[in-house]
Scaffold this motif. Structure first.
Motif, PDB file in Angstrom:
ATOM      1  N   GLN A 214      44.990  57.411  38.379  1.00 42.81           N
ATOM      2  CA  GLN A 214      44.816  56.030  37.935  1.00 42.81           C
ATOM      3  C   GLN A 214      46.155  55.333  37.775  1.00 42.81           C
ATOM      4  N   THR A 215      47.154  56.062  37.270  1.00 47.66           N
ATOM      5  CA  THR A 215      48.492  55.492  37.155  1.00 47.66           C
ATOM      6  C   THR A 215      49.047  55.159  38.533  1.00 47.66           C
ATOM      7  N   PHE A 216      48.843  56.044  39.500  1.00 51.48           N
ATOM      8  CA  PHE A 216      49.304  55.829  40.865  1.00 51.48           C
ATOM      9  C   PHE A 216      48.653  54.565  41.442  1.00 51.48           C
ATOM     10  N   LYS A 217      47.363  54.408  41.208  1.00 53.71           N
ATOM     11  CA  LYS A 217      46.637  53.222  41.687  1.00 53.71           C
ATOM     12  C   LYS A 217      47.223  51.954  41.073  1.00 53.71           C
ATOM     13  N   LEU A 218      47.459  51.952  39.756  1.00 56.79           N
ATOM     14  CA  LEU A 218      47.998  50.779  39.080  1.00 56.79           C
ATOM     15  C   LEU A 218      49.421  50.483  39.523  1.00 56.79           C
ATOM     16  N   LEU A 219      50.204  51.531  39.751  1.00 53.91           N
ATOM     17  CA  LEU A 219      51.580  51.358  40.219  1.00 53.91           C
ATOM     18  C   LEU A 219      51.597  50.693  41.593  1.00 53.91           C
ATOM     19  N   MET A 220      50.753  51.176  42.509  1.00 51.20           N
ATOM     20  CA  MET A 220      50.703  50.602  43.844  1.00 51.20           C
ATOM     21  C   MET A 220      50.178  49.166  43.799  1.00 51.20           C
ATOM     22  N   ARG A 221      49.217  48.910  42.920  1.00 56.06           N
ATOM     23  CA  ARG A 221      48.693  47.548  42.803  1.00 56.06           C
ATOM     24  C   ARG A 221      49.792  46.603  42.296  1.00 56.06           C
ATOM     25  N   ASN A 222      50.611  47.082  41.375  1.00 55.55           N
ATOM     26  CA  ASN A 222      51.731  46.299  40.867  1.00 55.55           C
ATOM     27  C   ASN A 222      52.643  45.870  42.007  1.00 55.55           C
ATOM     28  N   VAL A 223      53.011  46.820  42.857  1.00 55.18           N
ATOM     29  CA  VAL A 223      53.933  46.549  43.963  1.00 55.18           C
ATOM     30  C   VAL A 223      53.296  45.609  44.987  1.00 55.18           C
ATOM     31  N   ILE A 224      52.056  45.895  45.363  1.00 52.65           N
ATOM     32  CA  ILE A 224      51.381  45.104  46.390  1.00 52.65           C
ATOM     33  C   ILE A 224      51.134  43.676  45.910  1.00 52.65           C
ATOM     34  N   ASN A 225      50.752  43.518  44.641  1.00 51.71           N
ATOM     35  CA  ASN A 225      50.562  42.165  44.105  1.00 51.71           C
ATOM     36  C   ASN A 225      51.852  41.359  44.184  1.00 51.71           C
ATOM     37  N   HIS A 226      52.977  42.018  43.938  1.00 50.00           N
ATOM     38  CA  HIS A 226      54.271  41.333  44.046  1.00 50.00           C
ATOM     39  C   HIS A 226      54.521  40.896  45.489  1.00 50.00           C
ATOM     40  N   LEU A 227      54.236  41.775  46.443  1.00 45.91           N
ATOM     41  CA  LEU A 227      54.441  41.439  47.853  1.00 45.91           C
ATOM     42  C   LEU A 227      53.541  40.292  48.304  1.00 45.91           C
ATOM     43  N   LEU A 228      52.371  40.196  47.690  1.00 47.58           N
ATOM     44  CA  LEU A 228      51.417  39.129  48.010  1.00 47.58           C
ATOM     45  C   LEU A 228      51.687  37.854  47.209  1.00 47.58           C
ATOM     46  N   ASP A 229      52.762  37.853  46.425  1.00 51.59           N
ATOM     47  CA  ASP A 229      53.089  36.704  45.559  1.00 51.59           C
ATOM     48  C   ASP A 229      51.951  36.377  44.601  1.00 51.59           C
ATOM     49  N   GLY A 230      51.234  37.418  44.190  1.00 48.04           N
ATOM     50  CA  GLY A 230      50.159  37.220  43.221  1.00 48.04           C
ATOM     51  C   GLY A 230      48.874  36.650  43.780  1.00 48.04           C
ATOM     52  N   LYS A 231      48.832  36.403  45.089  1.00 46.03           N
ATOM     53  CA  LYS A 231      47.624  35.840  45.697  1.00 46.03           C
ATOM     54  C   LYS A 231      46.575  36.948  45.866  1.00 46.03           C
ATOM     55  N   PRO A 232      45.331  36.706  45.458  1.00 44.71           N
ATOM     56  CA  PRO A 232      44.316  37.769  45.474  1.00 44.71           C
ATOM     57  C   PRO A 232      43.901  38.174  46.887  1.00 44.71           C
ATOM     58  N   LEU A 233      43.464  39.415  46.992  1.00 41.49           N
ATOM     59  CA  LEU A 233      42.919  39.923  48.247  1.00 41.49           C
ATOM     60  C   LEU A 233      41.411  39.697  48.261  1.00 41.49           C
ATOM     61  N   ASN A 234      40.902  39.146  49.351  1.00 37.63           N
ATOM     62  CA  ASN A 234      39.458  38.931  49.471  1.00 37.63           C
ATOM     63  C   ASN A 234      38.686  40.247  49.443  1.00 37.63           C
ATOM     64  N   SER A 235      39.278  41.294  50.010  1.00 36.23           N
ATOM     65  CA  SER A 235      38.592  42.585  50.084  1.00 36.23           C
ATOM     66  C   SER A 235      38.373  43.191  48.702  1.00 36.23           C
ATOM     67  N   ARG A 236      39.243  42.905  47.748  1.00 36.52           N
ATOM     68  CA  ARG A 236      39.050  43.436  46.391  1.00 36.52           C
ATOM     69  C   ARG A 236      37.821  42.837  45.726  1.00 36.52           C
ATOM     70  N   LYS A 237      37.468  41.626  46.130  1.00 37.84           N
ATOM     71  CA  LYS A 237      36.298  40.977  45.548  1.00 37.84           C
ATOM     72  C   LYS A 237      35.018  41.727  45.905  1.00 37.84           C
ATOM     73  N   LEU A 238      35.032  42.439  47.041  1.00 37.26           N
ATOM     74  CA  LEU A 238      33.846  43.212  47.434  1.00 37.26           C
ATOM     75  C   LEU A 238      33.584  44.318  46.430  1.00 37.26           C
ATOM     76  N   PHE A 239      34.656  44.957  45.921  1.00 36.99           N
ATOM     77  CA  PHE A 239      34.487  46.009  44.921  1.00 36.99           C
ATOM     78  C   PHE A 239      33.965  45.428  43.604  1.00 36.99           C
ATOM     79  N   GLU A 240      34.416  44.217  43.281  1.00 39.00           N
ATOM     80  CA  GLU A 240      34.001  43.597  42.028  1.00 39.00           C
ATOM     81  C   GLU A 240      32.530  43.192  42.048  1.00 39.00           C
ATOM     82  N   LYS A 241      31.989  42.933  43.257  1.00 37.57           N
ATOM     83  CA  LYS A 241      30.590  42.479  43.381  1.00 37.57           C
ATOM     84  C   LYS A 241      29.592  43.617  43.492  1.00 37.57           C
ATOM     85  N   ARG A 242      30.072  44.848  43.691  1.00 44.52           N
ATOM     86  CA  ARG A 242      29.122  45.928  43.934  1.00 44.52           C
ATOM     87  C   ARG A 242      28.313  46.233  42.697  1.00 44.52           C
TER      88      ARG A 242
END
Length: 242
Positions: A214-242
Protein backbone atom coordinates in the motif's frame (compact mmCIF):
# COMPACT_ATOMS: atom_id res chain seq x y z
CA UNK A 1 10.96 13.58 -41.52
CA UNK A 2 11.07 12.08 -44.98
CA UNK A 3 7.92 10.63 -46.49
CA UNK A 4 9.00 6.98 -46.33
CA UNK A 5 7.10 3.81 -45.41
CA UNK A 6 7.81 2.41 -41.96
CA UNK A 7 6.82 -1.03 -40.69
CA UNK A 8 6.13 -1.36 -36.98
CA UNK A 9 4.75 -3.67 -34.35
CA UNK A 10 2.32 -1.63 -32.28
CA UNK A 11 -0.61 -1.35 -29.88
CA UNK A 12 -3.46 1.15 -30.00
CA UNK A 13 -3.50 3.31 -26.87
CA UNK A 14 -6.37 5.61 -27.81
CA UNK A 15 -8.46 6.45 -30.86
CA UNK A 16 -11.12 8.93 -31.89
CA UNK A 17 -13.06 9.69 -35.07
CA UNK A 18 -11.53 12.13 -37.50
CA UNK A 19 -12.86 13.71 -40.65
CA UNK A 20 -13.67 11.81 -43.86
CA UNK A 21 -14.04 8.33 -42.36
CA UNK A 22 -10.69 8.41 -40.64
CA UNK A 23 -9.55 7.58 -37.13
CA UNK A 24 -6.84 9.46 -35.27
CA UNK A 25 -4.95 6.91 -33.21
CA UNK A 26 -2.28 7.10 -30.53
CA UNK A 27 0.03 4.11 -30.83
CA UNK A 28 2.79 2.55 -28.78
CA UNK A 29 5.26 1.23 -31.36
CA UNK A 30 8.23 -1.06 -30.94
CA UNK A 31 10.86 1.15 -32.53
CA UNK A 32 9.53 4.73 -32.43
CA UNK A 33 7.71 4.93 -29.09
CA UNK A 34 4.44 6.81 -29.00
CA UNK A 35 3.17 7.78 -32.44
CA UNK A 36 0.12 9.72 -33.64
CA UNK A 37 -1.32 8.50 -36.93
CA UNK A 38 -4.35 8.69 -39.18
CA UNK A 39 -5.99 5.59 -40.63
CA UNK A 40 -8.77 5.57 -43.24
CA UNK A 41 -11.42 3.08 -42.11
CA UNK A 42 -14.13 3.73 -44.71
CA UNK A 43 -17.87 3.94 -44.21
CA UNK A 44 -18.73 0.27 -43.73
CA UNK A 45 -19.43 -0.95 -40.20
CA UNK A 46 -17.65 -4.15 -41.20
CA UNK A 47 -14.45 -2.34 -42.16
CA UNK A 48 -11.47 -4.59 -41.45
CA UNK A 49 -9.27 -1.64 -40.50
CA UNK A 50 -11.94 -0.30 -38.14
CA UNK A 51 -12.04 -3.68 -36.44
CA UNK A 52 -8.29 -3.51 -35.86
CA UNK A 53 -8.47 -0.18 -34.04
CA UNK A 54 -8.93 -1.63 -30.56
CA UNK A 55 -6.94 -1.72 -27.35
CA UNK A 56 -4.71 -4.64 -26.32
CA UNK A 57 -4.54 -6.18 -29.81
CA UNK A 58 -0.98 -6.77 -31.09
CA UNK A 59 -0.61 -5.22 -34.53
CA UNK A 60 1.79 -4.94 -37.42
CA UNK A 61 1.32 -1.85 -39.52
CA UNK A 62 2.92 0.24 -42.22
CA UNK A 63 2.69 4.01 -42.18
CA UNK A 64 4.21 6.97 -43.94
CA UNK A 65 5.83 9.76 -42.00
CA UNK A 66 5.78 13.44 -42.87
CA UNK A 67 7.22 16.72 -41.64
CA UNK A 68 4.19 17.51 -39.44
CA UNK A 69 4.81 14.44 -37.30
CA UNK A 70 1.39 12.92 -38.09
CA UNK A 71 1.69 9.57 -39.84
CA UNK A 72 -0.75 7.91 -42.24
CA UNK A 73 -1.33 4.20 -41.86
CA UNK A 74 -1.60 2.26 -45.12
CA UNK A 75 -1.49 -1.36 -43.88
CA UNK A 76 -2.73 -2.71 -40.57
CA UNK A 77 -3.05 -6.35 -39.49
CA UNK A 78 -3.14 -8.30 -36.25
CA UNK A 79 -0.23 -10.52 -35.22
CA UNK A 80 -2.08 -12.43 -32.52
CA UNK A 81 -5.16 -12.54 -30.35
CA UNK A 82 -6.20 -9.59 -28.22
CA UNK A 83 -5.17 -9.81 -24.56
CA UNK A 84 -8.33 -10.85 -22.75
CA UNK A 85 -8.86 -8.43 -19.87
CA UNK A 86 -12.02 -8.05 -17.82
CA UNK A 87 -13.28 -6.16 -14.77
CA UNK A 88 -10.43 -4.70 -12.68
CA UNK A 89 -7.80 -6.01 -15.07
CA UNK A 90 -9.49 -4.21 -17.96
CA UNK A 91 -9.46 -1.00 -15.93
CA UNK A 92 -5.75 -1.56 -15.28
CA UNK A 93 -5.20 -1.85 -19.03
CA UNK A 94 -6.97 1.45 -19.57
CA UNK A 95 -4.86 2.94 -16.78
CA UNK A 96 -1.49 2.04 -18.32
CA UNK A 97 -2.72 3.17 -21.75
CA UNK A 98 -3.74 6.55 -20.34
CA UNK A 99 -0.40 6.96 -18.57
CA UNK A 100 1.44 6.41 -21.86
CA UNK A 101 -0.79 8.84 -23.75
CA UNK A 102 -0.47 11.53 -21.09
CA UNK A 103 3.20 11.22 -20.16
CA UNK A 104 5.19 9.97 -23.17
CA UNK A 105 6.56 12.38 -25.75
CA UNK A 106 5.92 11.37 -29.37
CA UNK A 107 8.58 9.72 -31.54
CA UNK A 108 11.03 8.85 -28.75
CA UNK A 109 12.43 5.30 -28.94
CA UNK A 110 11.43 3.24 -25.88
CA UNK A 111 11.75 -0.40 -26.90
CA UNK A 112 12.25 -1.54 -23.29
CA UNK A 113 8.96 0.06 -22.29
CA UNK A 114 7.25 -1.58 -25.28
CA UNK A 115 8.43 -4.98 -24.05
CA UNK A 116 7.31 -4.20 -20.50
CA UNK A 117 3.91 -3.14 -21.81
CA UNK A 118 3.45 -6.53 -23.46
CA UNK A 119 4.62 -8.33 -20.31
CA UNK A 120 2.17 -6.36 -18.21
CA UNK A 121 -0.77 -7.15 -20.51
CA UNK A 122 0.22 -10.82 -20.51
CA UNK A 123 0.45 -10.93 -16.72
CA UNK A 124 -2.92 -9.25 -16.31
CA UNK A 125 -4.52 -11.59 -18.85
CA UNK A 126 -3.06 -14.59 -17.00
CA UNK A 127 -4.61 -13.43 -13.71
CA UNK A 128 -1.34 -12.76 -11.90
CA UNK A 129 -1.62 -10.42 -8.87
CA UNK A 130 -2.44 -6.95 -10.09
CA UNK A 131 -0.43 -4.67 -7.80
CA UNK A 132 3.07 -6.02 -8.63
CA UNK A 133 2.36 -5.78 -12.37
CA UNK A 134 1.25 -2.15 -12.17
CA UNK A 135 4.17 -1.12 -9.95
CA UNK A 136 6.67 -2.74 -12.34
CA UNK A 137 5.11 -0.99 -15.30
CA UNK A 138 5.08 2.36 -13.48
CA UNK A 139 8.77 1.94 -12.61
CA UNK A 140 9.58 1.19 -16.26
CA UNK A 141 7.67 4.28 -17.35
CA UNK A 142 9.47 6.47 -14.80
CA UNK A 143 12.81 5.09 -15.98
CA UNK A 144 11.88 5.98 -19.56
CA UNK A 145 11.11 9.50 -18.36
CA UNK A 146 14.54 9.69 -16.69
CA UNK A 147 13.26 9.36 -13.13
CA UNK A 148 14.24 7.00 -10.30
CA UNK A 149 14.14 6.83 -6.50
CA UNK A 150 17.20 7.58 -4.38
CA UNK A 151 16.65 5.49 -1.25
CA UNK A 152 20.03 6.31 0.31
CA UNK A 153 18.54 8.67 2.95
CA UNK A 154 16.15 5.90 4.01
CA UNK A 155 18.70 3.10 4.03
CA UNK A 156 21.38 5.10 5.86
CA UNK A 157 19.14 6.55 8.57
CA UNK A 158 20.06 5.62 12.17
CA UNK A 159 18.34 8.44 14.09
CA UNK A 160 15.70 7.56 16.66
CA UNK A 161 14.11 10.98 16.04
CA UNK A 162 13.14 10.06 12.47
CA UNK A 163 9.97 7.97 12.29
CA UNK A 164 9.63 8.00 8.51
CA UNK A 165 10.08 10.02 5.34
CA UNK A 166 8.05 12.34 3.18
CA UNK A 167 8.51 12.13 -0.56
CA UNK A 168 8.81 15.57 -2.10
CA UNK A 169 8.84 15.86 -5.90
CA UNK A 170 12.18 17.16 -7.20
CA UNK A 171 13.73 16.72 -3.72
CA UNK A 172 13.28 13.06 -2.89
CA UNK A 173 12.94 11.55 0.57
CA UNK A 174 12.85 14.08 3.40
CA UNK A 175 12.96 12.99 7.09
CA UNK A 176 9.75 13.07 9.14
CA UNK A 177 10.75 13.80 12.75
CA UNK A 178 8.71 12.43 15.63
CA UNK A 179 8.32 15.87 17.20
CA UNK A 180 6.87 17.48 14.03
CA UNK A 181 4.56 14.94 12.36
CA UNK A 182 1.56 15.94 14.50
CA UNK A 183 1.66 19.46 13.06
CA UNK A 184 2.24 18.59 9.39
CA UNK A 185 -0.51 17.39 7.05
CA UNK A 186 1.83 16.05 4.33
CA UNK A 187 1.59 12.22 4.20
CA UNK A 188 4.72 10.39 5.33
CA UNK A 189 5.85 6.79 4.96
CA UNK A 190 7.21 4.39 7.56
CA UNK A 191 10.90 3.57 7.34
CA UNK A 192 10.33 -0.20 7.41
CA UNK A 193 7.96 -0.01 4.45
CA UNK A 194 10.31 2.19 2.42
CA UNK A 195 13.24 -0.12 3.12
CA UNK A 196 11.19 -3.10 1.95
CA UNK A 197 10.33 -1.20 -1.24
CA UNK A 198 14.00 -0.27 -1.76
CA UNK A 199 15.08 -3.91 -1.45
CA UNK A 200 12.27 -4.91 -3.81
CA UNK A 201 13.38 -2.42 -6.48
CA UNK A 202 17.14 -2.84 -6.06
CA UNK A 203 17.41 -6.55 -5.33
CA UNK A 204 14.10 -7.99 -6.52
CA UNK A 205 13.03 -9.02 -3.02
CA UNK A 206 9.34 -9.84 -2.67
CA UNK A 207 7.04 -7.36 -0.93
CA UNK A 208 5.49 -9.68 1.62
CA UNK A 209 3.63 -7.13 3.77
CA UNK A 210 0.32 -5.74 2.54
CA UNK A 211 1.15 -2.45 4.28
CA UNK A 212 4.37 -2.14 2.27
CA UNK A 213 2.42 -2.77 -0.95
CA UNK A 214 0.00 0.00 0.00
CA UNK A 215 2.89 2.35 0.74
CA UNK A 216 4.40 1.52 -2.66
CA UNK A 217 1.06 2.30 -4.34
CA UNK A 218 0.76 5.66 -2.54
CA UNK A 219 4.38 6.54 -3.29
CA UNK A 220 3.91 5.88 -7.01
CA UNK A 221 0.64 7.81 -7.02
CA UNK A 222 2.45 10.75 -5.43
CA UNK A 223 5.05 10.79 -8.21
CA UNK A 224 2.60 10.24 -11.06
CA UNK A 225 0.21 12.93 -9.80
CA UNK A 226 3.12 15.37 -9.84
CA UNK A 227 3.99 14.41 -13.43
CA UNK A 228 0.34 14.94 -14.40
CA UNK A 229 0.35 18.38 -12.72
CA UNK A 230 -2.43 17.17 -10.47
CA UNK A 231 -4.84 16.56 -13.35
CA UNK A 232 -6.98 13.44 -12.70
CA UNK A 233 -6.80 10.27 -14.75
CA UNK A 234 -10.08 9.21 -16.36
CA UNK A 235 -9.16 5.55 -15.89
CA UNK A 236 -9.04 5.95 -12.09
CA UNK A 237 -12.68 6.98 -12.15
CA UNK A 238 -13.56 3.48 -13.37
CA UNK A 239 -12.23 2.02 -10.11
CA UNK A 240 -14.21 4.56 -8.10
CA UNK A 241 -17.47 3.60 -9.87
CA UNK A 242 -17.19 -0.15 -9.42
Amino acid sequence: MSNIQIEQHAFVLHSRPFKENQQLVELLTENEGKVSALVYVGQSKRSIKKGMIQSFLPLKLIYKGNDSGLKRISVIESTGNSYALSKNRLYCGFYINELLVRLLTNDIVCDGLFQQYQLTLGSLANNLPIAPQLRQFELSLLAELGLSFDFSPVLSNTSDNIVGFYYIADEGFVPAYNYSIANISTPWFKIAHLRAIAHHIIHGAALEQHEAEQTFKLLMRNVINHLLDGKPLNSRKLFEKR
